[in-house]
Design a protein around this motif. Structure first.
Motif, PDB file in Angstrom:
ATOM      1  N   GLN A 119      10.841  19.675   2.588  1.00 18.05           N
ATOM      2  CA  GLN A 119      12.141  19.511   1.933  1.00 18.05           C
ATOM      3  C   GLN A 119      12.038  18.619   0.688  1.00 18.05           C
ATOM      4  O   GLN A 119      12.672  18.884  -0.334  1.00 18.05           O
ATOM      5  N   GLY A 120      11.216  17.564   0.787  1.00 18.47           N
ATOM      6  CA  GLY A 120      10.979  16.708  -0.361  1.00 18.47           C
ATOM      7  C   GLY A 120      10.233  17.448  -1.457  1.00 18.47           C
ATOM      8  O   GLY A 120      10.550  17.327  -2.650  1.00 18.47           O
ATOM      9  N   TYR A 121       9.249  18.225  -1.062  1.00 17.86           N
ATOM     10  CA  TYR A 121       8.472  19.043  -1.996  1.00 17.86           C
ATOM     11  C   TYR A 121       9.390  20.010  -2.734  1.00 17.86           C
ATOM     12  O   TYR A 121       9.299  20.176  -3.961  1.00 17.86           O
ATOM     13  N   ASP A 122      10.294  20.640  -1.993  1.00 16.43           N
ATOM     14  CA  ASP A 122      11.214  21.596  -2.589  1.00 16.43           C
ATOM     15  C   ASP A 122      12.185  20.937  -3.568  1.00 16.43           C
ATOM     16  O   ASP A 122      12.603  21.551  -4.551  1.00 16.43           O
ATOM     17  N   ALA A 123      12.563  19.688  -3.303  1.00 15.62           N
ATOM     18  CA  ALA A 123      13.457  18.971  -4.227  1.00 15.62           C
ATOM     19  C   ALA A 123      12.777  18.806  -5.587  1.00 15.62           C
ATOM     20  O   ALA A 123      13.395  19.019  -6.641  1.00 15.62           O
ATOM     21  N   ALA A 124      11.509  18.426  -5.568  1.00 16.33           N
ATOM     22  CA  ALA A 124      10.764  18.290  -6.827  1.00 16.33           C
ATOM     23  C   ALA A 124      10.574  19.642  -7.488  1.00 16.33           C
ATOM     24  O   ALA A 124      10.654  19.764  -8.717  1.00 16.33           O
ATOM     25  N   ASN A 128      22.206  26.944  -9.187  1.00 18.22           N
ATOM     26  CA  ASN A 128      22.149  28.392  -9.390  1.00 18.22           C
ATOM     27  C   ASN A 128      20.726  28.936  -9.354  1.00 18.22           C
ATOM     28  O   ASN A 128      20.498  30.111  -9.628  1.00 18.22           O
ATOM     29  N   MET A 129      19.791  28.078  -9.009  1.00 16.75           N
ATOM     30  CA  MET A 129      18.382  28.451  -9.015  1.00 16.75           C
ATOM     31  C   MET A 129      18.010  29.283  -7.781  1.00 16.75           C
ATOM     32  O   MET A 129      18.590  29.148  -6.712  1.00 16.75           O
ATOM     33  N   LYS A 130      17.037  30.177  -7.963  1.00 18.50           N
ATOM     34  CA  LYS A 130      16.371  30.827  -6.838  1.00 18.50           C
ATOM     35  C   LYS A 130      15.094  30.029  -6.616  1.00 18.50           C
ATOM     36  O   LYS A 130      14.148  30.122  -7.412  1.00 18.50           O
ATOM     37  N   LEU A 131      15.088  29.226  -5.569  1.00 20.26           N
ATOM     38  CA  LEU A 131      14.001  28.272  -5.348  1.00 20.26           C
ATOM     39  C   LEU A 131      12.822  28.911  -4.633  1.00 20.26           C
ATOM     40  O   LEU A 131      12.982  29.519  -3.562  1.00 20.26           O
ATOM     41  N   ALA A 132      11.637  28.754  -5.202  1.00 18.01           N
ATOM     42  CA  ALA A 132      10.404  29.235  -4.578  1.00 18.01           C
ATOM     43  C   ALA A 132       9.933  28.189  -3.573  1.00 18.01           C
ATOM     44  O   ALA A 132       9.350  27.173  -3.934  1.00 18.01           O
ATOM     45  N   SER A 133      10.219  28.418  -2.298  1.00 16.97           N
ATOM     46  CA  SER A 133       9.948  27.457  -1.231  1.00 16.97           C
ATOM     47  C   SER A 133       8.901  27.986  -0.264  1.00 16.97           C
ATOM     48  O   SER A 133       8.755  29.209  -0.115  1.00 16.97           O
ATOM     49  N   PRO A 134       8.173  27.089   0.433  1.00 12.28           N
ATOM     50  CA  PRO A 134       7.262  27.548   1.487  1.00 12.28           C
ATOM     51  C   PRO A 134       7.972  28.365   2.571  1.00 12.28           C
ATOM     52  O   PRO A 134       7.346  29.169   3.254  1.00 12.28           O
ATOM     53  N   ARG A 135       9.272  28.175   2.730  1.00 12.06           N
ATOM     54  CA  ARG A 135      10.020  28.941   3.754  1.00 12.06           C
ATOM     55  C   ARG A 135      10.506  30.279   3.219  1.00 12.06           C
ATOM     56  O   ARG A 135      11.174  31.041   3.920  1.00 12.06           O
ATOM     57  N   GLY A 136      10.233  30.581   1.946  1.00  8.32           N
ATOM     58  CA  GLY A 136      10.709  31.794   1.300  1.00  8.32           C
ATOM     59  C   GLY A 136      11.671  31.454   0.178  1.00  8.32           C
ATOM     60  O   GLY A 136      12.026  30.293  -0.029  1.00  8.32           O
TER      61      GLY A 136
END
Length: 402
Positions: free
Chosen positions: A312-317, A343-351
């Motif tokens: 979650q911290g990684y995704d915030a950055a 409005n971002m489409k976030l590229a996360s380890p969870r998808g």
């Protein structure tokens, strides 16, 4: 003194040279604007019962900063780290210092829901972007939602709603629940009950930070439930699961949990947690390409397996990075930066993640089983998806426009 001397010298230079220096100064100023530094205030529980959670939130954030050589979206980043000690009054004092004295561009983090309850109203009122990397209390998902907030974690009820759906899918008729007596604990039980249609045999609310659960375990067993659901984060979870297992109840009463058995607690629990089920949005058992890359990078940097808090911290950055990469000038425009992130489409380890109008992510909640790999080693094995692309229960009450 150096600046003063330079200014005095420039006054004696010929006009042509002075003009050249002025143009050079303008060029430097323009360059500084394009590559402006972004200042981030990180608040988290770095000590006490939830200390391991807060450290993972921070380390995950800093991993992404390190991957950009100290930059996010091409902008140099300064991160000011603070320990709120899981105390609302401390968290609020820190937030005031970060906003009023340090003039941060973004506030990130916050571990405990009782702390974000205190910090959220102040930060959003000051119109400073707030990125939550853990607790997501229900009040701020509904009527008190704010355009100055976005979460890379979850709305508090979500994982527990997934657990409730799983308990329903398994046809449990009577379930006993246990959760700490604070905002997140109450949200946990509310979320579980929203999707579980059977009877609640017992509801127990021990104090936050409690270590001895012998009385509660006796009460839970006395109800003779079909299963037990537990939300006891950090050290509370370690103590509860060990005592539960030692009492011989793991095989007698199936245990379903959220943020009780996870990558933070499993190194201390090992075989004591085998057989239990976990509802979560991400765990280190995830085997998609993005997860494997994140896990390897985190292990290489910190020498341990990352938890969902680190993710979650990684995704915030990453969210800040993607926003600034798309529009670098937003580094000095808080409103523009906030709008981009929401409005971002976030590229996360969870998808890939998108966000509700209340700022919370739309995501899957899966069920994982703790399995033995022999010699005291355990792993998380996915059982299925309880809730797919799940929308939180409070977004309909948020007055913001989609």
């Amino acid at each position: 003194m150096y600046i003063k001397k330079t200014q005095e010298t420039n006054m004696k230079l010929p006009k042509k040279i002075g003009l050249s220096l002025a143009l050079l100064s303008m060029a430097i100023a323009a360059s500084t604007t394009v590559h402006a530094q972004i200042k981030v205030g990180h608040i988290g529980s770095m000590s006490g019962t939830l200390g391991a959670l807060g450290v993972d939130q921070y380390d995950g954030f800093m991993l992404r900063v390190a991957q950009g050589d100290g930059k996010l979206g091409g902008q140099a980043v300064e991160v000011l780290r603070h320990d709120d000690q899981s105390k609302p009054e401390v968290g609020l004092l820190i937030a005031r210092e970060l906003v009023e004295k340090d003039k941060v561009d973004v506030v990130v983090g916050i571990t405990a829901s009782n702390v974000i309850n205190a910090v959220f109203p102040y930060v959003v009122e000051k119109e400073v972007p707030l990125i939550g990397t853990n607790g997501g209390p229900s009040p701020f998902a509904g009527e008190r939602c704010s355009p100055w907030f976005v979460s890379t974690a979850f709305q508090n009820d979500g994982p527990h709603e997934g657990a409730g759906q799983e308990a329903h899918n398994r046809n449990y008729k009577k379930v006993a629940v246990i959760a700490p007596n604070y905002q997140a604990g109450k949200d946990a039980v509310s979320g579980f009950k929203r999707f579980y249609k059977g009877e609640l045999a017992e509801e127990l609310y021990p104090g936050l930070g409690q270590n001895d659960f012998s009385a509660e375990i006796t009460q839970l067993a006395a109800t003779a439930p079909d299963a037990i659901y537990a939300f006891l984060p950090g050290a509370m979870g370690i103590n509860f699961i060990k005592q539960y297992s030692q009492a011989g109840l793991m095989d007698k009463f199936p245990l379903l949990s959220s943020f009780t058995v996870d990558d933070i607690t499993i190194p201390a629990l090992r075989d004591a947690a085998v057989g239990s089920l976990v509802s979560t949005h991400w765990v280190s058992g995830a085997s998609n390409k993005e997860s494997l890359a994140f896990i390897e990078a985190f292990k290489n940097k910190y020498g341990r397996t990352p938890s969902s808090y680190a993710m979650q911290g990684y995704d915030a950055a990453t969210l800040i990075h993607q926003a600034l990469e798309s529009e670098p000038e937003a580094a000095k425009d808080k409103q523009a930066l906030m709008k981009l992130m929401r409005n971002m489409k976030l590229a996360s380890p969870r998808g890939e993640l998108t966000f509700e109008r209340n700022g919370f992510p739309i995501q899957d909640y899966s069920i994982w089983k703790v399995v033995s790999q022999g010699n005291g080693k355990v792993a998380f094995e996915q059982q299925g998806v309880a809730l797919k692309a799940h929308h939180d229960a409070y977004v309909s009450q948020c007055p913001l426009k989609p």
